[in-house]
Design an enzyme around this catalytic site. Structure first.
Site, PDB file in Angstrom:
ATOM      1  N   GLY A 152       0.829  -1.189   0.000  1.00 25.84           N
ATOM      2  CA  GLY A 152       0.000   0.000   0.000  1.00 25.84           C
ATOM      3  C   GLY A 152       0.868   1.246   0.000  1.00 25.84           C
ATOM      4  N   CYS A 153       0.250   2.364  -0.316  1.00 26.21           N
ATOM      5  CA  CYS A 153       1.036   3.596  -0.434  1.00 26.21           C
ATOM      6  C   CYS A 153       1.617   4.022   0.907  1.00 26.21           C
ATOM      7  CB  CYS A 153       0.196   4.705  -1.052  1.00 26.21           C
ATOM      8  SG  CYS A 153      -1.395   4.975  -0.251  1.00 26.21           S
ATOM      9  N   TYR A 154       0.806   4.008   1.971  1.00 27.92           N
ATOM     10  CA  TYR A 154       1.336   4.406   3.276  1.00 27.92           C
ATOM     11  C   TYR A 154       2.426   3.445   3.753  1.00 27.92           C
ATOM     12  CZ  TYR A 154      -2.589   7.718   3.839  1.00 27.92           C
ATOM     13  OH  TYR A 154      -3.479   8.751   3.698  1.00 27.92           O
ATOM     14  N   THR A 156       4.448   1.759   1.994  1.00 26.30           N
ATOM     15  CA  THR A 156       5.665   1.984   1.226  1.00 26.30           C
ATOM     16  C   THR A 156       6.499   3.089   1.854  1.00 26.30           C
ATOM     17  OG1 THR A 156       4.680   1.225  -0.851  1.00 26.30           O
ATOM     18  CG2 THR A 156       6.550   2.730  -1.020  1.00 26.30           C
ATOM     19  N   GLU A 243       2.439  11.965  -0.811  1.00 24.37           N
ATOM     20  CA  GLU A 243       2.201  11.370   0.497  1.00 24.37           C
ATOM     21  C   GLU A 243       3.420  11.655   1.350  1.00 24.37           C
ATOM     22  OE1 GLU A 243      -0.353   7.818   0.453  1.00 24.37           O
ATOM     23  OE2 GLU A 243       1.477   6.891   1.191  1.00 24.37           O
TER      24      GLU A 243
END
Lengths: 347, 347, 347, 347
Positions: A152-154, A156, A243
Site C-alpha cells: 500500500g502507499c502508506y 511503502t 504522500e
C-alpha cells in the site's frame, strides 16, 4: 528487442492510468490489453482523454483478453475481486507473471486478512506464495516470484523510512502521522471526494482502523522479531498526488540520531529511487511528484531520546504504479530503473 | 450604546484584515484607527479591496493616531516591534487596554524569551504583567487585565485539546503533529509562500525548533507542575485557513480514553466556541472555517494505553483575531461571544 | 551518439527547471552548463530539490561557462537582459545556436518592441534575423535558423488555434479569453503570486495592455495580410500549470463551423503534438499537463455566424520549455518529437 | 420583534447550507423547518457538521412540515420537482411567500421553458405570476410578489454588468466568458466534480447549450426591446466559491467607454451590494468571497469601438442564497441589506 506484452486489469482507475503512463515510456513494454469491465468497448481516450496522442488498445473485459499472448499482468482491481481473477489466471497453462496492486496478497496470515477485510481469503495457496513487493527490501525474492503483492502507499513510505531502523528504535512505540493527496482515495464517487468537500480543508480519517495498519505491523514485526502494533493516523489534504509520513520514534539500544542517519545512508546507498536528503533538509512531496523517487531524512526530536523520521513519495508512483513497474523489471531481469527515469514534475 | 473605539496596529497583514472583518460585525466596536507604517496614507480599500463596501479610516502611522480617543488596541505587529510600541502606549496617561497578537508577551520567563527570539525583552515589567489569552482557560485573569497576550495559533489548538487532560496523561511524552494553511505564514514575500511552491504539495517545517514549542511547554508545564518538552512538528498544506493538531498521548494514572472524553466534556460544557464532537466523529477544518469555533475529539490509539486527541480551528480566527475579540469582550465586560456568532463558511 | 552540449541561462526560474527536466529525458542532450547569476556556486539540488536523483552541473555565471564547448544555448533570461547576453554570445567565434525563451526577439518591428517594452532594442540585427519559433507553422525557417525566438505561452495556444483559420474568419474581430496557471507569472516574489492571494480566487489582469497582444497581432496580421488588433483578456486561476484559450470568432467568406474543423484537421494531420479532439469534446488542461501536447476544438456559437475555437496547453511545456526543445530538435536535424514523448500527468 | 418563520426545502445541498448560514445571522428570521427528503430524520449537524454550534431543527420531509406556521419558503429543490412542490404549497389556504432558487420560474415563455428543460411546465399560472428576482433591477415588483424566482448565478453576474448598458451597446453581439467555482455544480456525485478531476485543471463546459443562456437572453431582450442571442461560455475552475464574468461588447449609439462607466455609476449609486470599482481596478472574486457583494468595472478593449465589462460575485451568495435573502427582505418590508452585512472572507 522483443517487447514484453502486458495486460492492465482495472485500467479505468487512477492506478491503472498511471500504469499506462509509465508503461508508454518503458522501452521493453507493449501494452497488449486494458481491462475495465464497465467501460469495455470504449476507446482508451474516451476513458482517459489525456492519452490523446497514444496508441492504445480499447478497453476490454478480463475474459476477452487473449491470454496466451500475455507475458505479465498488472492487477489494479478492488480487493476481493482481485484474488478471484488472479486465481483464475494462475489456473491457466503457462500463466503470465502477476504484479498485483490490490491489498489481496499483502497479508500473509489468513486470519489477519479475514479480520481486516471481512471475509476469508479465496486463494490461500497464492496468498502463501505471494512476495511482498517493497522493492528495496525484498528484491531477491521479487526477482524469483511469479506473484508479487505491491505494498500500500502508506506502508511503502513508512517502511522505507523505518525498516532499516528497527534495531535502533523501540518498535513497540512507533507513531506514524501521514498526509495524503486525494488520488489515494481512487476515482470512486463518494461525497467526501468531491472538490467542494476536500479543497481548503483537512481532516484525519480511518482513525484506529486503517487497513494499512496490519500491513505495516507485519513488515515491522518481521524485522523486529516481535508482534507489535503501530499508531497510524492518515489525513486527507487538498492535493492530487503525494504522500508524506512523519514518524516519531524512541531511540533504543544506545542508538543516536546520527546512528539512524547512518543506517539509512548505508541501506539506500545504491538504491536508485530512495534518497537520504542532506542533514537538516525537510522532505517535501514537491521533490518527488510524478516520479518513482522517495526522499527521506532523520531529525532529533525536541524530547530527548526521540527522533523524527520523515519520508515523502508520490502515492501513485512509488506508492503504487511505479513500484509495480520496478518489481516488474526485477521479475523480468531488466534494469531496476528501466522506464522510471522521469524526473519529478515541479511546479 | 457608546461604542468602544479601537485601533488596529499592523492592519495590512492577514491578522489585521481578519480583525477588521470581525470588528465590522461587532455591535460594540468602532474602528477608530488603522495603522500600517508602510501603507500610511492609503485608503483601507487600496490595501484590502475586499472591504469595498465598508466605511473605514485610512491607513495611518502609529504616531499619528489620536491616542486619547482610543479605548482598546489590537496589536498585530511583528515580534520585537510589538513590545516597543506597546511599552510606549502604556507610558501614556490613561492608556487604552491592549490585546497583543504578537509573540512578545506570551513567554513569562525572560531567559526563555531571549533564547527563542534572539534578543532580550525590552519591556520586562509588561512581560511580567501580561495575561496569557487562552480564553477558555484564563478567563478570570483576562477579565482583569490591561494587557493580554493572545496565544499562537498552534498553541491555541493544542492547549485546548490537552490542557484539561494533563493529569490523565504522561505530560513528558506528548507528540503533536500539526497541519496549517498558508495564512499562518502571513503576507510576507518569501519564495516558500508562492502559490507555485505550496500548491499540490506538503512539507514539514520548523522541525525541532518552532517558536510555538516553548509556549506550549510553559502552559502544559504549569498545568502538570513540571518542566517538560513537547514533540511538535508542523506541516504546511495547500489551503488558506485552518489548522488541525493530531496529538498522541500516553494514558497515565489509570485513566481510560473514556476518562479523557469526560474531562473534555466537563471542561467545555459551557464554552460557546469549543465543541467536543460526538464519539467517533473526526474533527475537520471545514467545520470551523471563518469562525471562532474549535472542534475536538478523543480516540483510542491502536497501541494499547495510548490515545489520540485531535482538534481543529481556523488559525486566523480562534487561532488569532477571533480569540483576540473574545478576550476583548471579557476585558470590557461584554458577553464573551459578542460579534463572533458567524457560522463557519462551508464550502 | 555524440551528445549535443547545451547551456541553460536563467536556470533558477520555472522555465529553466522545466528545461532541465525535459533535457534530462532527451537522449541527444548533455546538460553542460546551468547559469543563474544570483545562485552561482550552488548545487542544482540546492536550487531545485526535486532533481535530487540527477547528475547536474552546479549553477554558474554566464561568464564562467566554457563557451567553445557549448553547442546550443537555451535562454530563459528576463527581457532586456536576454538581448544583451545573446548578442555577446553571437559575437564569439563559432557561436552556438540559440533558442531564446524571452520576449526579446519575438517582435519583428523595432518600434513595436520599443513601444511595448519601454526601451529601444539593443540588438537590432539579431532581432531581424531571429525566426519566430511556433514550431508547427514555421518549421522550415526554424530548421535553418541559428536564433529562434520561442513564442509566449498565450500566443502559442491562441495561434495554434487561429492561424489556420485566418481566411475563414474576420481577423479584425477576434476575442480571446485566456486562463493561466500561476507558473505563467514565474518565480518572482510579488504579493499577487502568494498562495493566499491566488488560491480560492480568480481575476483578470493586464486588461488592454498585455505584452502578448502585439505578438499575436504580428502573427495573425501576417497571415491575414492586414494590420489588426485582437481583444485579449488573460485571467489568473489557482493552478500551477496549464493554459486555456477560448476564442470567439466571426465566420467570413462563406465559411461554416465544419469548414473551420476541416481546416484544423488538415493543418495538424501530421503534427505530433497538436490534436483536434473528436467533435463535441471540450479541451481541458488536464489532458496535457506536463506534456508538450496541445488539444483544440471548434464549436458553433449560439450567435449565428460565429464560432468558438478553444485550445489547451501546458504553459511551461508547449508554451515554453517543450516548444523550445521541439525547435532545438529541428535546428539540429533530430526527430521533432525526440525527448518530448512523455504522456501527460493526470491526475 | 416577532420573527418570520421560514422553511428551507432542499436543505442538504450547498445552496441550502448557505441559506442556513445566512438565516442564522438574520435578526428577523427563525428557521422553523429544514426539508431534505433523503436525509429526513437526521440532525442538521449530521448533514452539515459545520453547524455544530447552532440550534437547528432536524431534517424533515416536505409533507411533515407544519405549514400553517410557516411564513416564508426558500426552495432549493431541483428543477421540475420545484414547480410541483411549490404549486402544492400555493394550493394551501393562506400560503407562505415563496422565494424559489431553482430554475423553474425564471423563464416566462412556456415554450422556451419546455425546449430547454425537456418537459412542459407543470404550473403555468404560477410561472406567469412569478417575478424575476434580480433585486437591483426589479425591486418594486419583488416587494409585491408572493413568488420570486431567483436568477441563476451566471445571469446574476452578467445582468448586473450588462442590463444598465443595453442602450449603449450592440445587444446582438455580446460575448460572455464566465468562470465558476465548483460549488456551482452542487453536491451531486459526478466524476467531473471529484477533487482529482477538478484540481490543477480548467475546462469549458455547456458550450453552446447552457440553460442560463435563455435566462440572460430574456432579460437582455426585454431591456433591448428585441429578440437576441448571447454568446456564453462557462468554465469550471479549481476553487469552491466565486464567479467572474468577462463580457466583450460593441459600443453603439455613439457611446464611449466613459459613458458605460457613467451608466453603471448612476444605476448602482444607491445599491448596497453592487460596487463599481475605481477606474482601472480589476474585479476579483477574492473581493466578494462569502458575501452578497458584486464588484464590477468597465475597460476599453484593444479593438477600437469595443469595451470589456467585468463582474465578480460569490455564486452561492449574491448568485444564490444571499440574493434570495435580499429578495425576502423586500417581500417582507425589511431593510434590503438586513442579515447580509457580513464582510467578505479573505484570504
Amino acid at each position: 528487442m522483443q517487447k514484453i506484452r502486458i495486460a492492465i486489469l482495472g485500467a479505468s482507475g487512477y492506478t491503472g492510468a498511471d500504469l499506462i503512463r509509465l508503461a508508454l515510456a518503458h522501452p521493453a513494454i507493449e501494452i497488449a490489453a486494458l481491462a475495465a469491465e464497465r467501460k469495455a468497448g470504449q476507446s482508451a481516450q474516451a476513458v482517459w482523454p489525456h492519452f490523446q496522442a497514444a496508441q492504445l488498445p480499447d478497453m476490454a473485459t478480463v475474459d476477452t483478453i487473449d491470454w496466451p499472448t500475455i507475458d505479465a499482468v498488472f492487477g489494479c482491481l478492488p480487493h476481493g475481486a482481485s484474488q478471484q481473477i488472479i486465481a483464475r489466471i494462475f489456473d491457466r497453462p503457462a500463466p503470465p507473471k502477476v504484479i498485483d496492486l490490490s491489498a489481496d496478497f499483502r497479508l500473509r496470515d489468513p486470519e489477519t486478512y479475514a479480520a481486516w477485510y471481512g471475509a476469508p481469503h479465496a486463494a490461500l495457496t497464492l496468498q502463501a506464495e505471494a512476495v511482498y513487493g517493497l522493492t528495496e527490501h525484498f528484491a531477491e525474492d521479487i526477482a524469483q516470484a511469479r506473484l508479487v503483492a505491491c505494498p500500500g502507499c502508506y506502508p511503502t513510505a513508512a517502511l522505507l523510512a523505518l525498516l532499516p531502523l528497527v534495531q535502533a528504535i523501540d518498535p513497540q512505540r512507533i507513531v506514524i502521522n501521514a498526509l495524503s493527496g486525494v488520488t489515494g482515495a481512487g476515482r470512486s464517487l463518494k461525497e467526501t471526494n468531491l472538490f467542494t468537500e476536500v479543497a481548503e480543508a483537512v481532516h484525519p480519517y480511518g482513525i484506529g482502523s486503517h487497513r494499512h495498519m496490519p500491513e505495516m505491523e507485519q513488515a515491522l514485526g518481521d524485522a523486529a522479531g516481535a508482534v507489535l502494533r503501530v499508531s497510524f493516523t492518515p489525513h486527507l489534504i487538498p492535493m492530487n498526488r503525494g504522500e508524506l509520513v512523519t514518524t516519531s520514534v524512541d531511540l533504543a539500544n544506545g542508538a543516536t540520531v546520527a546512528d539512524l542517519r547512518a543506517l539509512l545512508a548505508t541501506r539506500y546507498a545504491d538504491a536508485p529511487f530512495v534518497h537520504l536528503l542532506p542533514e537538516g533538509v525537510a522532505p517535501a512531496t514537491r521533490m518527488v511528484r510524478g516520479s518513482n523517487h522517495c526522499v527521506l531524512n532523520v531529525f532529533p526530536d525536541r524530547i530527548p531520546g526521540r527522533a523524527l523520521v520523515i519520508a515523502a513519495i508520490d502515492n501513485l508512483v512509488k506508492g503504487s504504479s511505479g513500484q509495480a513497474i520496478q518489481n516488474f523489471n526485477l521479475m523480468f531481469g531488466l534494469p531496476e530503473a528501466m522506464g522510471l527515469e522521469q524526473a519529478p514534475l515541479f511546479p
